[in-house]
Design an enzyme around this catalytic site. Sequence first.
Site, short mmCIF file in Angstrom:
data_model
loop_
_atom_site.label_atom_id
_atom_site.label_comp_id
_atom_site.label_asym_id
_atom_site.label_seq_id
_atom_site.Cartn_x
_atom_site.Cartn_y
_atom_site.Cartn_z
N ASP A 59 0.99 -0.85 0.27
CA ASP A 59 0.28 -0.25 0.19
C ASP A 59 0.92 0.81 -0.05
OD1 ASP A 59 -2.17 1.71 0.01
OD2 ASP A 59 -2.78 1.36 2.21
N ASP A 76 -3.12 2.33 -6.35
CA ASP A 76 -1.26 2.34 -5.19
C ASP A 76 -1.77 1.50 -4.55
OD1 ASP A 76 -4.60 2.80 -4.02
OD2 ASP A 76 -4.15 4.28 -2.80
N GLU A 77 -2.55 0.10 -4.53
CA GLU A 77 -2.64 -1.17 -4.00
C GLU A 77 -2.54 -2.11 -4.31
OE1 GLU A 77 -5.35 -1.93 -0.62
OE2 GLU A 77 -6.39 -0.48 -1.29
#
Length: 353
Positions: free
Chosen positions: A8, A103-104
């Site tokens: 993350d 983003d993860e």
Amino acid sequence: MRKIIHVDMDCFFAAVEMRDDPSLRDIPLAIGGSADRRGVISTANYPARRYGVHSAMSTAMALKLCPHLKLLPGRMAAYKEASQHIREIFARYTPLIEPLSLDEAYLDVTDCSQCNGSATLIAEQIRQTISDELNLTASAGIAPIKFLAKIASELNKPNGQYVITPAQVPAFLQQLPLSKIPGVGKVTAKRLEEVGLITCADVQQYDLAALLKRFGKFGRVLWERCQGIDLREVSPERLRKSVGVERTLAEDIHDWEDCEALIVDKLYPELELRLRKVKPDLHIARQGVKLKFQDFQQTTQEHVWPVLNKDDLINVARQVWRERREGRGVRLVGLHVTLLDPQLERQLLLPWE
């Protein structure tokens, strides 16, 4: 036993802006729409978070909490470019990558031979490589199952990692608050607490039949998670077909104005934020509304719509409220969108010959 890493990125959008403009590093910064257009915060850096600013908050509220907040509209092309580079780094270690958003992602490194097969060292190396090549920081969680890896990635933020080994799973679950389990929101946590369920240990000792009777399908999932059961595999081919948000209400509502306020102030901003992470242009196939009534019956209504649109969602919700509520209280309100089929989308983008 699988070796799962959940990576993350730390305040990703804001981090890209601070990297490209170092003068932004030490001031409260947020990415989001303007307050006069009912904008929403996509992400905030840590100086801004100290004032209480967070994602899915209205920009107007963020500016009340932090009047000197630096607000940027965002550069989606830059975020997508960084995200693609990060995924290329993941691919150096495993083909089993399941992106959740820009983003993860989940990574299954069970069969990875690098770092002598140590998932802990692989996560450290991935994070260091991201730092070296992109000048961005990432946090990671390492565990034998997906939901624990995701929880672990939050435990040593920012720029850290947390490991839950197979041997540590039982003890970790014993003390884990149910509110930390993905899918358990504030209202659900409160209802669980009302029957004495606060930690996973409480659920482990609770009668499964009673749990199913009170909470339905969710009760089964909750019971499995509290036993350390999560059979979901990391799926590289997983195509996200929809994005949705919903709220179970602490008390049933009976007035349309309360429902509309919930949609405008809470649900729509969160839906837009989640959709923008997976579909930055907000293009969709359909959008719709869900209402669950006090008798636990529920209804949904969808419209074909090309781009996420708040006014249409409000109109659909108003129609459903007037035509299907039949005087019942409403205990849950939800919004959702169905995403375009990628193959159809590519065909639509082809030039005419």
